[in-house]
Design a protein around this motif. Structure first.
Motif, PDB file in Angstrom:
ATOM      1  N   LYS A   1      -0.712  -6.958   9.631  1.00 25.60           N
ATOM      2  CA  LYS A   1      -1.637  -7.030   8.499  1.00 25.60           C
ATOM      3  C   LYS A   1      -0.954  -6.793   7.164  1.00 25.60           C
ATOM      4  CE  LYS A   1      -5.867  -5.460  10.805  1.00 25.60           C
ATOM      5  NZ  LYS A   1      -6.912  -4.414  10.832  1.00 25.60           N
ATOM      6  N   HIS A   2       0.252  -6.269   7.229  1.00 25.74           N
ATOM      7  CA  HIS A   2       0.926  -5.858   5.999  1.00 25.74           C
ATOM      8  C   HIS A   2       2.000  -6.830   5.560  1.00 25.74           C
ATOM      9  CE1 HIS A   2      -0.818  -1.750   6.036  1.00 25.74           C
ATOM     10  NE2 HIS A   2      -0.968  -2.051   7.315  1.00 25.74           N
ATOM     11  N   ILE A   3       2.280  -6.781   4.279  1.00 23.99           N
ATOM     12  CA  ILE A   3       3.393  -7.566   3.751  1.00 23.99           C
ATOM     13  C   ILE A   3       4.472  -6.591   3.317  1.00 23.99           C
ATOM     14  CG2 ILE A   3       4.122  -9.044   1.865  1.00 23.99           C
ATOM     15  CD1 ILE A   3       1.468 -10.465   2.068  1.00 23.99           C
ATOM     16  N   HIS A   4       5.595  -6.749   3.926  1.00 24.51           N
ATOM     17  CA  HIS A   4       6.705  -5.847   3.609  1.00 24.51           C
ATOM     18  C   HIS A   4       7.571  -6.428   2.514  1.00 24.51           C
ATOM     19  CE1 HIS A   4       6.899  -3.285   7.545  1.00 24.51           C
ATOM     20  NE2 HIS A   4       5.684  -3.353   7.029  1.00 24.51           N
ATOM     21  N   TYR A   5       7.916  -5.579   1.586  1.00 26.96           N
ATOM     22  CA  TYR A   5       8.852  -5.973   0.541  1.00 26.96           C
ATOM     23  C   TYR A   5      10.187  -5.290   0.797  1.00 26.96           C
ATOM     24  CZ  TYR A   5       5.548  -8.466  -2.382  1.00 26.96           C
ATOM     25  OH  TYR A   5       4.676  -9.399  -2.867  1.00 26.96           O
ATOM     26  N   ALA A   6      11.245  -5.995   0.470  1.00 22.70           N
ATOM     27  CA  ALA A   6      12.584  -5.430   0.637  1.00 22.70           C
ATOM     28  C   ALA A   6      13.487  -5.957  -0.463  1.00 22.70           C
ATOM     29  CB  ALA A   6      13.147  -5.811   2.003  1.00 22.70           C
ATOM     30  N   LEU A   7      14.546  -5.251  -0.729  1.00 24.99           N
ATOM     31  CA  LEU A   7      15.524  -5.715  -1.695  1.00 24.99           C
ATOM     32  C   LEU A   7      16.136  -7.013  -1.190  1.00 24.99           C
ATOM     33  CD1 LEU A   7      17.214  -2.300  -2.456  1.00 24.99           C
ATOM     34  CD2 LEU A   7      15.570  -3.557  -3.871  1.00 24.99           C
ATOM     35  N   ALA A   8      16.351  -7.940  -2.094  1.00 22.68           N
ATOM     36  CA  ALA A   8      16.865  -9.255  -1.705  1.00 22.68           C
ATOM     37  C   ALA A   8      18.263  -9.146  -1.117  1.00 22.68           C
ATOM     38  CB  ALA A   8      16.869 -10.190  -2.910  1.00 22.68           C
ATOM     39  N   ASP A   9      19.060  -8.274  -1.691  1.00 19.21           N
ATOM     40  CA  ASP A   9      20.379  -8.043  -1.123  1.00 19.21           C
ATOM     41  C   ASP A   9      20.934  -6.711  -1.622  1.00 19.21           C
ATOM     42  OD1 ASP A   9      21.826  -8.390  -3.654  1.00 19.21           O
ATOM     43  OD2 ASP A   9      21.249 -10.487  -3.449  1.00 19.21           O
TER      44      ASP A   9
ATOM     45  N   ALA B   1       2.904   5.901  -2.955  1.00 24.96           N
ATOM     46  CA  ALA B   1       4.066   6.666  -3.428  1.00 24.96           C
ATOM     47  C   ALA B   1       4.095   6.774  -4.948  1.00 24.96           C
ATOM     48  CB  ALA B   1       5.354   6.014  -2.924  1.00 24.96           C
ATOM     49  N   GLU B   2       3.623   5.751  -5.604  1.00 27.83           N
ATOM     50  CA  GLU B   2       3.659   5.716  -7.070  1.00 27.83           C
ATOM     51  C   GLU B   2       2.352   6.178  -7.717  1.00 27.83           C
ATOM     52  OE1 GLU B   2       6.310   4.482  -9.433  1.00 27.83           O
ATOM     53  OE2 GLU B   2       7.230   5.415  -7.687  1.00 27.83           O
ATOM     54  N   HIS B   3       1.387   6.491  -6.895  1.00 23.74           N
ATOM     55  CA  HIS B   3       0.065   6.873  -7.414  1.00 23.74           C
ATOM     56  C   HIS B   3      -0.489   5.813  -8.352  1.00 23.74           C
ATOM     57  CE1 HIS B   3       0.792  10.801  -5.672  1.00 23.74           C
ATOM     58  NE2 HIS B   3       1.917  10.904  -6.362  1.00 23.74           N
ATOM     59  N   GLU B   4      -0.418   4.591  -7.897  1.00 23.22           N
ATOM     60  CA  GLU B   4      -0.910   3.466  -8.689  1.00 23.22           C
ATOM     61  C   GLU B   4      -1.824   2.608  -7.813  1.00 23.22           C
ATOM     62  OE1 GLU B   4      -0.416   2.743 -11.784  1.00 23.22           O
ATOM     63  OE2 GLU B   4       1.471   3.625 -12.457  1.00 23.22           O
ATOM     64  N   SER B   5      -2.562   1.718  -8.464  1.00 19.85           N
ATOM     65  CA  SER B   5      -3.418   0.827  -7.693  1.00 19.85           C
ATOM     66  C   SER B   5      -2.566  -0.237  -7.002  1.00 19.85           C
ATOM     67  CB  SER B   5      -4.429   0.159  -8.602  1.00 19.85           C
ATOM     68  OG  SER B   5      -3.804  -0.870  -9.340  1.00 19.85           O
ATOM     69  N   ILE B   6      -3.099  -0.771  -5.932  1.00 18.44           N
ATOM     70  CA  ILE B   6      -2.399  -1.830  -5.205  1.00 18.44           C
ATOM     71  C   ILE B   6      -2.178  -3.023  -6.116  1.00 18.44           C
ATOM     72  CG2 ILE B   6      -2.749  -3.535  -3.382  1.00 18.44           C
ATOM     73  CD1 ILE B   6      -3.931  -1.376  -1.666  1.00 18.44           C
ATOM     74  N   SER B   7      -3.153  -3.313  -6.935  1.00 18.97           N
ATOM     75  CA  SER B   7      -3.048  -4.444  -7.852  1.00 18.97           C
ATOM     76  C   SER B   7      -1.859  -4.292  -8.799  1.00 18.97           C
ATOM     77  CB  SER B   7      -4.341  -4.578  -8.648  1.00 18.97           C
ATOM     78  OG  SER B   7      -4.178  -5.452  -9.723  1.00 18.97           O
TER      79      SER B   7
ATOM     80  N   SER C   1       0.823  -1.216   0.000  1.00 21.57           N
ATOM     81  CA  SER C   1       0.000   0.000   0.000  1.00 21.57           C
ATOM     82  C   SER C   1       0.849   1.254   0.000  1.00 21.57           C
ATOM     83  CB  SER C   1      -0.894   0.044   1.242  1.00 21.57           C
ATOM     84  OG  SER C   1      -1.279  -1.231   1.634  1.00 21.57           O
ATOM     85  N   GLN C   2       1.915   1.234   0.767  1.00 22.53           N
ATOM     86  CA  GLN C   2       2.802   2.399   0.800  1.00 22.53           C
ATOM     87  C   GLN C   2       3.390   2.664  -0.571  1.00 22.53           C
ATOM     88  OE1 GLN C   2       5.408   0.922   3.962  1.00 22.53           O
ATOM     89  NE2 GLN C   2       4.816   2.661   5.262  1.00 22.53           N
ATOM     90  N   LEU C   3       3.840   1.592  -1.221  1.00 22.43           N
ATOM     91  CA  LEU C   3       4.431   1.736  -2.548  1.00 22.43           C
ATOM     92  C   LEU C   3       3.395   2.242  -3.536  1.00 22.43           C
ATOM     93  CD1 LEU C   3       6.510  -1.579  -2.523  1.00 22.43           C
ATOM     94  CD2 LEU C   3       7.422   0.750  -2.377  1.00 22.43           C
ATOM     95  N   ALA C   4       2.184   1.724  -3.412  1.00 20.67           N
ATOM     96  CA  ALA C   4       1.108   2.136  -4.309  1.00 20.67           C
ATOM     97  C   ALA C   4       0.827   3.625  -4.147  1.00 20.67           C
ATOM     98  CB  ALA C   4      -0.151   1.321  -4.019  1.00 20.67           C
TER      99      ALA C   4
END
Lengths: 107, 107
Positions: free
Chosen positions: B81-89, B53-59, B48-51
């Motif tokens: 409740k959230h799923i966090h994404y992070a750079l793999a390395d 920030a990017e002015h895009e839909s969550i989908s 949701s945060q990324l969405a």
DNA sequence: GCTTCATTTTAACAACTGTGCAAATATGAT
DNA sequence: ATCATATTTGCACAGTTGTTAAAATGAAGC
């Protein structure tokens, strides 16, 4: 040692930089084109030689080189009747070998 | 100094390696996805945060992350409740910053 | 200089691939 | 069980790739 080179941070990249970089990645993000670069990493070659090595038509190879050239990944120069293609610079190879190593790391 | 790291030469890469590497480049070779990586380079974030920030839909964001995750560019983890994404390395960022610098070099 | 020929590039088209959007579905915390 | 959050699906659209045929480029000989 901390950092091999110090680059401007990714987070501060301009939209134009992001675009150019994406186009660069996209150009090299294709197995047939990556194979051409692997061949060229061993030295420059003309279109016919590359076509022969890849068992493809000259036209097909020419178009692949066109994509690479559009992003300045390769350069060309005429040698008599032939046009030689070569990697634009050594950094391209380093970039790819780096990615190769990381792609290997994660299986 | 000669070589920052010593990698196996590009010319000796197996077809499978070439393929994996091409897929990696392809995944990050897209401005919208590269922007996501730029955001994540500043720290992990949920969809949701990324969405936002990017002015895009969550989908839409979810799909972009899916492509990146398929090539192990990002990882996810649940936080409440959230799923966090992070750079793999950290290497991914270096790879991109490297390309960024080179893309800049040639205008 | 003009022609001829080998080499490479381009154009046009068809087939394929990837992307975003909207709606439906899944996931798991509370 | 409910609800917020995220993922998936199906579809339409745009973009990419290879192929064949035509065109361009420029070196070499006359």
């Amino acid at each position: 040692m901390k950092q091999p080179h110090s680059h401007p941070p990714l987070s501060s990249a301009s939209p134009a930089s992001i675009d150019r970089t994406a186009r660069l990645f996209r150009a090299i993000g294709d197995p047939p084109r990556l194979r051409l670069l692997a061949l060229l990493s061993q030295g420059e070659a003309c279109v016919s030689q590359l076509a022969q090595a890849e068992h493809e038509s000259i036209s097909t190879i020419s178009q692949r080189l066109r994509v690479l050239r559009a992003e300045n990944v390769v350069v060309r120069s005429r040698h008599g009747k032939h046009i030689h293609y070569a990697l634009a610079d050594r950094h391209i190879v380093e970039l790819i070998e780096n990615a190769l190593a990381h792609a290997a790391e994660r299986q």
